[in-house]
Write a protein that holds these residues in place. Sequence first.
Motif, PDB file in Angstrom:
ATOM      1  N   LYS A   1      23.166   2.742 -23.989  1.00  0.00           N
ATOM      2  CA  LYS A   1      21.806   3.238 -23.856  1.00  0.00           C
ATOM      3  C   LYS A   1      21.312   2.873 -22.458  1.00  0.00           C
ATOM      4  N   THR A   2      20.822   3.866 -21.724  1.00  0.00           N
ATOM      5  CA  THR A   2      20.265   3.641 -20.396  1.00  0.00           C
ATOM      6  C   THR A   2      18.751   3.708 -20.502  1.00  0.00           C
ATOM      7  N   GLU A   3      18.103   2.679 -19.965  1.00  0.00           N
ATOM      8  CA  GLU A   3      16.655   2.597 -20.045  1.00  0.00           C
ATOM      9  C   GLU A   3      16.096   2.436 -18.630  1.00  0.00           C
ATOM     10  N   GLU A   4      15.046   3.196 -18.314  1.00  0.00           N
ATOM     11  CA  GLU A   4      14.423   3.094 -16.999  1.00  0.00           C
ATOM     12  C   GLU A   4      13.193   2.197 -17.094  1.00  0.00           C
ATOM     13  N   ASN A   5      13.143   1.185 -16.231  1.00  0.00           N
ATOM     14  CA  ASN A   5      12.037   0.236 -16.210  1.00  0.00           C
ATOM     15  C   ASN A   5      11.221   0.434 -14.942  1.00  0.00           C
ATOM     16  N   ASN A   6       9.907   0.423 -15.068  1.00  0.00           N
ATOM     17  CA  ASN A   6       9.015   0.588 -13.931  1.00  0.00           C
ATOM     18  C   ASN A   6       8.231  -0.696 -13.699  1.00  0.00           C
ATOM     19  N   ILE A   7       8.129  -1.088 -12.448  1.00  0.00           N
ATOM     20  CA  ILE A   7       7.314  -2.235 -12.063  1.00  0.00           C
ATOM     21  C   ILE A   7       6.332  -1.747 -11.016  1.00  0.00           C
ATOM     22  N   GLY A   8       5.067  -1.968 -11.266  1.00  0.00           N
ATOM     23  CA  GLY A   8       4.032  -1.536 -10.335  1.00  0.00           C
ATOM     24  C   GLY A   8       2.999  -2.627 -10.141  1.00  0.00           C
ATOM     25  N   TRP A   9       2.217  -2.503  -9.065  1.00  0.00           N
ATOM     26  CA  TRP A   9       1.158  -3.463  -8.800  1.00  0.00           C
ATOM     27  C   TRP A   9      -0.075  -2.680  -8.373  1.00  0.00           C
ATOM     28  N   PRO A  10      -1.246  -3.271  -8.571  1.00  0.00           N
ATOM     29  CA  PRO A  10      -2.477  -2.575  -8.204  1.00  0.00           C
ATOM     30  C   PRO A  10      -2.655  -2.521  -6.684  1.00  0.00           C
ATOM     31  N   PRO A  11      -3.363  -1.522  -6.191  1.00  0.00           N
ATOM     32  CA  PRO A  11      -3.547  -1.387  -4.744  1.00  0.00           C
ATOM     33  C   PRO A  11      -4.287  -2.565  -4.104  1.00  0.00           C
ATOM     34  N   TYR A  12      -5.179  -3.204  -4.852  1.00  0.00           N
ATOM     35  CA  TYR A  12      -5.919  -4.309  -4.251  1.00  0.00           C
ATOM     36  C   TYR A  12      -5.034  -5.520  -3.964  1.00  0.00           C
ATOM     37  N   ALA A  13      -3.866  -5.603  -4.568  1.00  0.00           N
ATOM     38  CA  ALA A  13      -2.948  -6.709  -4.271  1.00  0.00           C
ATOM     39  C   ALA A  13      -2.464  -6.626  -2.821  1.00  0.00           C
ATOM     40  N   GLY A  14      -2.235  -5.419  -2.326  1.00  0.00           N
ATOM     41  CA  GLY A  14      -1.858  -5.248  -0.926  1.00  0.00           C
ATOM     42  C   GLY A  14      -2.993  -5.639   0.003  1.00  0.00           C
ATOM     43  N   GLY A  15      -4.225  -5.307  -0.392  1.00  0.00           N
ATOM     44  CA  GLY A  15      -5.381  -5.686   0.412  1.00  0.00           C
ATOM     45  C   GLY A  15      -5.570  -7.189   0.472  1.00  0.00           C
TER      46      GLY A  15
ATOM     47  N   PHE B   1       0.829  -1.207   0.000  1.00  0.00           N
ATOM     48  CA  PHE B   1       0.000   0.000   0.000  1.00  0.00           C
ATOM     49  C   PHE B   1       0.861   1.254   0.000  1.00  0.00           C
ATOM     50  N   ILE B   2       1.956   1.238   0.756  1.00  0.00           N
ATOM     51  CA  ILE B   2       2.813   2.420   0.865  1.00  0.00           C
ATOM     52  C   ILE B   2       3.618   2.630  -0.413  1.00  0.00           C
ATOM     53  N   PHE B   3       4.246   1.562  -0.898  1.00  0.00           N
ATOM     54  CA  PHE B   3       5.056   1.645  -2.114  1.00  0.00           C
ATOM     55  C   PHE B   3       4.290   0.961  -3.238  1.00  0.00           C
ATOM     56  N   THR B   4       3.765   1.745  -4.176  1.00  0.00           N
ATOM     57  CA  THR B   4       2.942   1.171  -5.243  1.00  0.00           C
ATOM     58  C   THR B   4       3.769   0.622  -6.395  1.00  0.00           C
ATOM     59  N   GLY B   5       5.059   0.631  -6.271  1.00  0.00           N
ATOM     60  CA  GLY B   5       5.921   0.085  -7.310  1.00  0.00           C
ATOM     61  C   GLY B   5       7.348   0.569  -7.118  1.00  0.00           C
ATOM     62  N   PHE B   6       8.196   0.157  -8.023  1.00  0.00           N
ATOM     63  CA  PHE B   6       9.583   0.607  -7.984  1.00  0.00           C
ATOM     64  C   PHE B   6      10.117   0.661  -9.403  1.00  0.00           C
ATOM     65  N   SER B   7      11.229   1.349  -9.554  1.00  0.00           N
ATOM     66  CA  SER B   7      11.847   1.470 -10.871  1.00  0.00           C
ATOM     67  C   SER B   7      13.331   1.146 -10.768  1.00  0.00           C
TER      68      SER B   7
END
Length: 69
Positions: free
Chosen positions: A39-53, A16-22
């Motif tokens: 080449k530097t590429e930024e990747n984001n990984i996120g999850w939905p809030p209901y997964a924490g619930g 719930f506090i951290f909704t993802g990371f990069s």
Amino acid sequence: MKLTGIILIIIGIAMFIFTGFSFKTEETVIDAGPLKLNKTEENNIGWPPYAGGIAIAGGIILLAISRKK
């Protein structure tokens, strides 16, 4: 089972506090002798809030089951 329930609750609260990371990845595009092009590429990984619930609910259920025994 009690320890697993507590861990699930902690993970759920963190989700719930951290909704993802990069993170960044670096890839060599051209490597021709003294010439290097990266080449530097930024990747984001996120999850939905209901997964924490769901994780919190699972932890509470495991704690309730372990107390009945």
